[in-house]
Design an enzyme around this catalytic site. Structure first.
Site, PDB file in Angstrom:
ATOM      1  N   ALA A  40      -1.002   1.034  13.251  1.00 18.92           N
ATOM      2  CA  ALA A  40      -1.427   2.259  12.551  1.00 18.92           C
ATOM      3  C   ALA A  40      -2.870   2.582  12.919  1.00 18.92           C
ATOM      4  O   ALA A  40      -3.803   1.924  12.469  1.00 18.92           O
ATOM      5  CB  ALA A  40      -1.315   2.063  11.040  1.00 18.92           C
TER       6      ALA A  40
ATOM      7  N   ASP B 112       0.916  -8.558   2.377  1.00 20.01           N
ATOM      8  CA  ASP B 112      -0.233  -7.843   1.825  1.00 20.01           C
ATOM      9  C   ASP B 112      -1.126  -8.857   1.121  1.00 20.01           C
ATOM     10  O   ASP B 112      -0.621  -9.837   0.573  1.00 20.01           O
ATOM     11  CB  ASP B 112       0.248  -6.780   0.803  1.00 20.01           C
ATOM     12  CG  ASP B 112      -0.718  -5.623   0.658  1.00 20.01           C
ATOM     13  OD1 ASP B 112      -1.860  -5.861   0.240  1.00 20.01           O
ATOM     14  OD2 ASP B 112      -0.330  -4.483   0.974  1.00 20.01           O
TER      15      ASP B 112
ATOM     16  N   TYR C 141      -3.115  -5.798  25.390  1.00 18.86           N
ATOM     17  CA  TYR C 141      -1.946  -6.684  25.281  1.00 18.86           C
ATOM     18  C   TYR C 141      -0.744  -6.073  25.999  1.00 18.86           C
ATOM     19  O   TYR C 141       0.085  -6.779  26.559  1.00 18.86           O
ATOM     20  CB  TYR C 141      -1.601  -6.957  23.803  1.00 18.86           C
ATOM     21  CG  TYR C 141      -2.210  -8.248  23.298  1.00 18.86           C
ATOM     22  CD1 TYR C 141      -3.568  -8.341  23.047  1.00 18.86           C
ATOM     23  CD2 TYR C 141      -1.421  -9.382  23.094  1.00 18.86           C
ATOM     24  CE1 TYR C 141      -4.140  -9.514  22.598  1.00 18.86           C
ATOM     25  CE2 TYR C 141      -1.978 -10.565  22.638  1.00 18.86           C
ATOM     26  CZ  TYR C 141      -3.329 -10.632  22.393  1.00 18.86           C
ATOM     27  OH  TYR C 141      -3.880 -11.806  21.962  1.00 18.86           O
TER      28      TYR C 141
ATOM     29  N   TYR D 258     -14.570   1.502   9.621  1.00 15.65           N
ATOM     30  CA  TYR D 258     -13.140   1.836   9.742  1.00 15.65           C
ATOM     31  C   TYR D 258     -12.859   2.398  11.134  1.00 15.65           C
ATOM     32  O   TYR D 258     -11.976   1.931  11.846  1.00 15.65           O
ATOM     33  CB  TYR D 258     -12.788   2.861   8.674  1.00 15.65           C
ATOM     34  CG  TYR D 258     -11.339   3.270   8.608  1.00 15.65           C
ATOM     35  CD1 TYR D 258     -10.342   2.353   8.259  1.00 15.65           C
ATOM     36  CD2 TYR D 258     -10.955   4.592   8.865  1.00 15.65           C
ATOM     37  CE1 TYR D 258      -9.012   2.749   8.164  1.00 15.65           C
ATOM     38  CE2 TYR D 258      -9.625   4.986   8.764  1.00 15.65           C
ATOM     39  CZ  TYR D 258      -8.658   4.063   8.419  1.00 15.65           C
ATOM     40  OH  TYR D 258      -7.348   4.454   8.322  1.00 15.65           O
TER      41      TYR D 258
ATOM     42  N   ASP E 148      -3.534 -12.666   3.846  1.00 20.31           N
ATOM     43  CA  ASP E 148      -4.568 -11.846   4.492  1.00 20.31           C
ATOM     44  C   ASP E 148      -4.387 -11.973   6.009  1.00 20.31           C
ATOM     45  O   ASP E 148      -4.597 -13.055   6.571  1.00 20.31           O
ATOM     46  CB  ASP E 148      -5.942 -12.373   4.055  1.00 20.31           C
ATOM     47  CG  ASP E 148      -7.092 -11.647   4.735  1.00 20.31           C
ATOM     48  OD1 ASP E 148      -6.832 -10.800   5.619  1.00 20.31           O
ATOM     49  OD2 ASP E 148      -8.252 -11.943   4.389  1.00 20.31           O
TER      50      ASP E 148
ATOM     51  N   GLY F 192      -0.877 -11.448  18.715  1.00 21.81           N
ATOM     52  CA  GLY F 192      -0.514 -12.815  19.122  1.00 21.81           C
ATOM     53  C   GLY F 192       0.855 -13.197  18.602  1.00 21.81           C
ATOM     54  O   GLY F 192       1.676 -13.788  19.322  1.00 21.81           O
TER      55      GLY F 192
ATOM     56  N   GLY G 220      -3.774  -2.892  -2.129  1.00 19.60           N
ATOM     57  CA  GLY G 220      -2.356  -2.641  -2.398  1.00 19.60           C
ATOM     58  C   GLY G 220      -1.996  -2.956  -3.842  1.00 19.60           C
ATOM     59  O   GLY G 220      -2.788  -3.556  -4.573  1.00 19.60           O
TER      60      GLY G 220
ATOM     61  N   SER H 247      -4.829  -2.145   5.866  1.00 17.69           N
ATOM     62  CA  SER H 247      -6.238  -1.738   5.981  1.00 17.69           C
ATOM     63  C   SER H 247      -6.628  -0.908   4.765  1.00 17.69           C
ATOM     64  O   SER H 247      -5.815  -0.118   4.281  1.00 17.69           O
ATOM     65  CB  SER H 247      -6.473  -0.862   7.220  1.00 17.69           C
ATOM     66  OG  SER H 247      -7.832  -0.449   7.268  1.00 17.69           O
TER      67      SER H 247
ATOM     68  N   GLY I 178       0.822  -1.207   0.000  1.00 23.59           N
ATOM     69  CA  GLY I 178       0.000   0.000   0.000  1.00 23.59           C
ATOM     70  C   GLY I 178       0.855   1.256   0.000  1.00 23.59           C
ATOM     71  O   GLY I 178       2.092   1.194  -0.057  1.00 23.59           O
TER      72      GLY I 178
END
Ligand code: UDP
Length: 323
Positions: free
Chosen positions: A115, A32, A160, A146, A57, A103, A37, A76, A11
């Site tokens: 981001a 990606d 986390y 979004y 993905d 994870g 992208g 994203s 992207g």
């Protein structure tokens, strides 16, 4: 050699981050799924020994063999027209994708930078927006997929950090522009430049009095780079506070491209924020960062990039809007 995974590598921002980390001597794994992208953004990196690419993905389980020192999660869709077209993927990459990458970071004991976005402030009632502002988001509006995914992303990242002691960083990215934006992603910078280069009128949504503050990509990348290597775990705004109305911005693009296009007005999309300007006090104090490239200079570099497209490519990428 330090190893970094960059998601959303093909992207706009992801590809510039790949360039920067390759240049700094990191081993870069770009990931990606190429929904939004474009491999052309990173094809120059494929010949390098310290770069590899995984077509994957991140909403599905993410596996990377061997050690990993850092993760940058930049995968994203990032334009309102894209969220409308692929709302479920937008929600999944911000939520499930982030969970998978957290994870992975935990498993590898890697530091992870996420981001986030000025969209967490929604249509802000406070101006300029500082990190303390909680935002004004319509959960079920077109941008909700979004905005809420990104808000969830911040929450799970902090969880986390506090619960697992993971090293996390959160950047809230304000409107950023530059070479490698997608010509037809619907965002205002490629939209106006594309329209000028095709000889079309520029479409202003609403009365054009809404404001944005545009940050050149090199400045954005520098801010992100500094944040990754800082000790700061709370969200931090990175953007250029130089605010302009969309109407004045259209005039600037017409002057810059030396065309005599007119502007035409179309309805304002639902929940389009009326004003947006980052308060970057924290970035200045904590990261010693502020933007260096002014809009004229940055837009000229961006225009030069789009001028390299052939007329055929320009025509193919006709303007997308909400109608
Ligand atoms: N915009 C516009 N004409 C266009 C594309 C966008 O007037 O062809 C407006 C849009 O309504 C918004 C601003 O420009 O007010 C910035 O839009 P963009 O999609 O780039 O980003 P965002 O709204 O997410 O900041």
């Amino acid at each position: 050699m330090k190893k970094i995974l960059i998601t959303g590598a093909a992207g706009f921002l992801g590809s510039h981050l790949c360039d920067r980390f390759v240049k700094e001597g990191f081993y870069v794994i770009g990931m990606d799924n190429l929904i939004t992208g474009d491999l052309r953004n990173i094809e120059h990196l494929f010949k390098l020994k310290n770069f590899e690419f995984y077509n994957h993905d991140v909403s599905k389980f993410v596996h990377v063999p061997g050690k990993l020192d850092y993760i940058l999660h930049f995968a994203s869709p990032a334009s309102p027209i894209d969220y409308l077209k692929i709302p479920i993927q937008t929600l999944k990459v911000g939520s499930l994708g982030t969970h998978n990458l957290l994870g992975l970071a935990k498993e590898k004991k890697a530091r992870i930078l996420i981001a986030s976005t000025s969209e967490v402030y929604g249509d802000p009632l406070v101006h300029p927006q500082s990190e303390e502002y909680y935002g004004n988001v319509n959960t079920i509006g077109p941008r909700g997929v979004y905005d809420e995914a990104k808000r969830f992303q911040e929450s799970i990242t902090m969880a986390y950090h506090t619960y697992h002691g993971l090293e996390t960083r959160i950047v809230r990215i304000f409107n950023t522009y530059g070479p490698r934006m997608r010509l037809n992603d619907g965002r205002v910078v490629p939209a106006f430049i594309g329209q000028s280069l095709r000889g079309e009128d520029l479409t202003i949504f609403g009365d054009g009095l809404q404001t944005r503050s545009f940050c050149y990509v090199d400045d954005q990348v520098e801010g992100i780079y500094r944040l990754l290597f800082s000790d700061y775990v709370y969200p931090i705004n990175i953007g250029n506070p130089d605010e302009i109305t969309i109407k004045d911005f259209a005039e600037e693009i017409i002057n810059l491209t030396e065309t005599d296009q007119k502007v035409i007005y179309k309805p304002l999309p639902t929940d389009d924020p009326l004003q947006r300007q980052p308060d970057i006090t924290k970035a200045k104090e904590i990261l010693g960062w502020e933007p260096k490239v002014d809009r004229y200079e940055g837009m000229k570099l961006t225009l030069d990039y789009f001028k390299r497209f052939s007329q055929e490519e320009l025509q193919k990428s006709e303007h997308r809007d909400f109608s």
